[in-house]
Write an enzyme that holds these catalytic residues in place. Structure first.
Site, PDB file in Angstrom:
ATOM      1  N   ASP A 130      85.957  41.756  22.369  1.00 55.69           N
ATOM      2  CA  ASP A 130      85.548  42.126  23.039  1.00 55.69           C
ATOM      3  C   ASP A 130      86.162  41.740  24.334  1.00 55.69           C
ATOM      4  OD1 ASP A 130      83.223  42.863  25.139  1.00 55.69           O
ATOM      5  OD2 ASP A 130      82.279  42.188  23.871  1.00 55.69           O
ATOM      6  N   ASP A 176      79.131  49.818  28.473  1.00 58.34           N
ATOM      7  CA  ASP A 176      77.889  49.863  27.186  1.00 58.34           C
ATOM      8  C   ASP A 176      76.718  51.338  27.212  1.00 58.34           C
ATOM      9  OD1 ASP A 176      79.258  47.646  26.776  1.00 58.34           O
ATOM     10  OD2 ASP A 176      77.367  45.788  26.850  1.00 58.34           O
TER      11      ASP A 176
END
Ligand code: GLA
Length: 548
Positions: free
Chosen positions: A162, A213
């Protein structure tokens, strides 16, 4: 109206290249240290904890999901990876080794990996390039090689990496973890999660997120901060040219079956919308990572997630990402080249609020206009043989997913001038991937009032160690008549991605536009669609180049 696509942003990337004005491969595309781990020849399939549970995970829950992966038939359908997302880690020990949360994962990560492997499945974990993960757990910055060795010792098969809490150079940090995984002694799929596409990612990871997201929503979800499915599809389409065995674009994990009950926000979707979500992910050769509770799937969710004919579209060995080939307003035609001469998978997507007929013409998908057979992959039924094209009624927010088998037409890209005004200064540039290396070439055709044929002449070019030598794109013919530029693929090797861009001048004003396509074989026609564009005083508004 849906949000506009990010043509302008991509165009800005390309314009400096065009000004450089050389016919060689530019430095951005030179071979560099590349990911070459032999993994992810087709998109990863599996399950991930985040969309349903966020940080509410523990080892018992992960084990239940692994068991359900087997008992529900998901493993049988092709799903393999059980990926533990953020929040499994709590600290580092005195030697700097990453430590799993002792309360939630008391048996440790090696034991969890063993449990997953014993069921014929693969084990994925999550970390972050920064000092802390997005949920505030320890990140890997400065510990990349140490963490990679820990993962290897636990039997980890995939790392999702990430982008939170990071101050250092993004590309270098992702490359450091790529190299750390390579040095770990274990084959580990490298999943980049940096929320937007960058051209270095296909050489760095096996997959990379192209968007922020995903929410559990089909369309705009004001205030949620998460992206709905329809918007994600539009964004992910811009990078179709980069997908190939070994690298796939990642439009984020599936929300199918969460019905608004997941921890990530959104009010859920209808089963029709979940089927659209899944079908478009398959058409786009996206990783298929389920994000629902596998222990409590209803029949509709299971049917969507395990349809073997839709999964086969995703897993097609050519590894091409399907793309939009015709925009009819609220209805769209998408096409993916799959293995087999004259075979395409077509998605007819109805974005409108009411059911509507949607038509695909064979010429839109590079097939001859004669007979082609049509199979409906949701109904799993043959529809018959049709000449010219096929029309079917598609429900609101639905997709008809069709396998069309017809006749290939010669490899070519046709750019047709429809604007009646004189076009001067036309430059046609192509950028394309052969064997994972970028080629770049252009031809200037001057005034476009005649027909010119340009060939991608891969036979004439060789890589001399630092640059391509030879002419990759050349003029091969000219006739009187309607203005048509044909870019023909003559190199027999697979070309994963082609971007055809044009600059030209009409009425004293410069235009710029481009289209991307997979030119594995087959024909796509690109049209200079000046009808759709207007000069508003400072810039051209509209789409000047479209698949015909
Ligand atoms: C980011 C990622 C998500 C998830 C969370 C975990 O938001 O994009 O997919 O991994 O972090 O904190």
């Amino acid at each position: 109206m849906r949000p506009s696509r990010s043509r302008a942003a991509l165009g800005a990337l390309l314009i400096p290249l065009m000004l450089a004005g050389t016919a060689a491969v530019d430095a951005r595309h030179s071979p560099a240290a590349a990911l070459d781990n032999g993994l992810e020849r087709t998109p990863v399939m599996g399950w991930n904890s985040w969309n349903r549970y966020q940080c509410g995970i523990d080892e018992a829950l992960v084990r239940r999901q692994a068991d359900a992966m087997v008992s529900t038939g998901m493993r049988e359908a092709g799903y393999r990876y059980i990926n533990v997302d953020d929040c499994w880690q709590s600290s580092r020990d005195s030697a700097g080794n990453i430590v799993a949360d002792p309360v939630r994962f008391p048996s440790g990560m090696k034991a969890l990996g063993d449990y997953i492997h014993a069921r014929g499945l693969k084990f994925g974990v999550y970390s972050d390039r920064g000092t802390l993960t997005c949920a505030g757990r320890p990140g890997s910055q400065g510990h990349e090689y140490q963490d990679a060795r820990s993962y290897a010792s636990w039997g980890v098969d995939l790392l999702k990496y990430d982008n939170c809490n990071a101050q250092l150079d993004q590309q270098s940090q992702y490359q450091t973890m790529r190299d750390a995984l390579a040095a770990s002694g274990r084959q580990i799929v490298y999943s980049i999660c940096a929320w937007e596409f960058k051209p270095w990612q296909p050489k760095t990871g096996n997959q990379a997120r192209t968007t922020g997201d995903i929410g559990d929503e089909y369309t705009t979800n004001p205030g949620s901060g998460l992206l709905p499915v329809d918007r994600i599809i539009d964004i992910n389409n811009d990078y179709a040219m980069y997908a190939h065995p070994g690298y796939f674009n990642d439009p984020d994990m599936l929300q199918v079956g969460n019905y608004g009950t997941g921890s990530t926000s959104g009010n859920g979707m209808t089963d029709t919308e979940y089927q659209t979500h899944f079908s478009m992910w398959a058409l786009m050769a996206a990783p298929l990572i389920a994000g629902n509770d596998l222990t409590a799937m209803n029949a509709a969710t299971r049917t969507i997630l395990t349809n073997p004919e839709v999964i086969a579209v995703d897993q097609d060995p050519l590894g091409a990402q399907g793309r939009r080939v015709r925009d009819l307003g609220d209805q769209e035609v998408w096409s993916k080249k799959v293995q087999g001469s004259g075979v395409r998978v077509v998605a007819l997507w109805n974005r409108a609020a009411a059911a509507a007929p949607v038509r695909v013409d064979w010429r839109d998908i590079g097939l001859g206009t004669g007979a082609a057979t049509v199979r409906d992959l949701h109904a799993r039924a043959d529809r018959g043989t049709f000449s010219g094209g096929y029309t079917t009624t598609v429900p609101s927010h639905g997709v008809a997913l069709l396998r069309v088998a017809g006749t290939e037409t010669p490899d070519a890209v046709r750019i047709t001038k429809t604007d009646p005004r004189t076009i001067t200064g036309l430059r046609v540039r192509t950028e394309f991937l052969i064997n994972d290396e970028w080629h770049d070439d252009f031809e200037d055709t001057g005034t476009l009032d005649h027909s010119t044929t340009l060939s991608l002449d891969g036979n004439g070019a060789t890589w001399n160690g630092s640059r391509w030598v030879g002419d990759l794109l050349r003029t091969t013919g000219s006739t009187a008549g309607p203005a048509v530029v044909t870019v023909t693929r003559t190199d027999p090797r697979p070309i994963y991605g082609v971007r055809v861009s044009v600059t030209f001048t009409v009425g004293g004003q410069p235009h710029y536009d481009y289209e991307d396509l997979n030119l594995l074989s087959g024909t796509a026609n690109l049209q200079l669609n000046a009808n759709g564009g207007t000069w508003n005083g400072s810039q051209w508004v509209g789409d000047f180049l479209r698949i015909e």
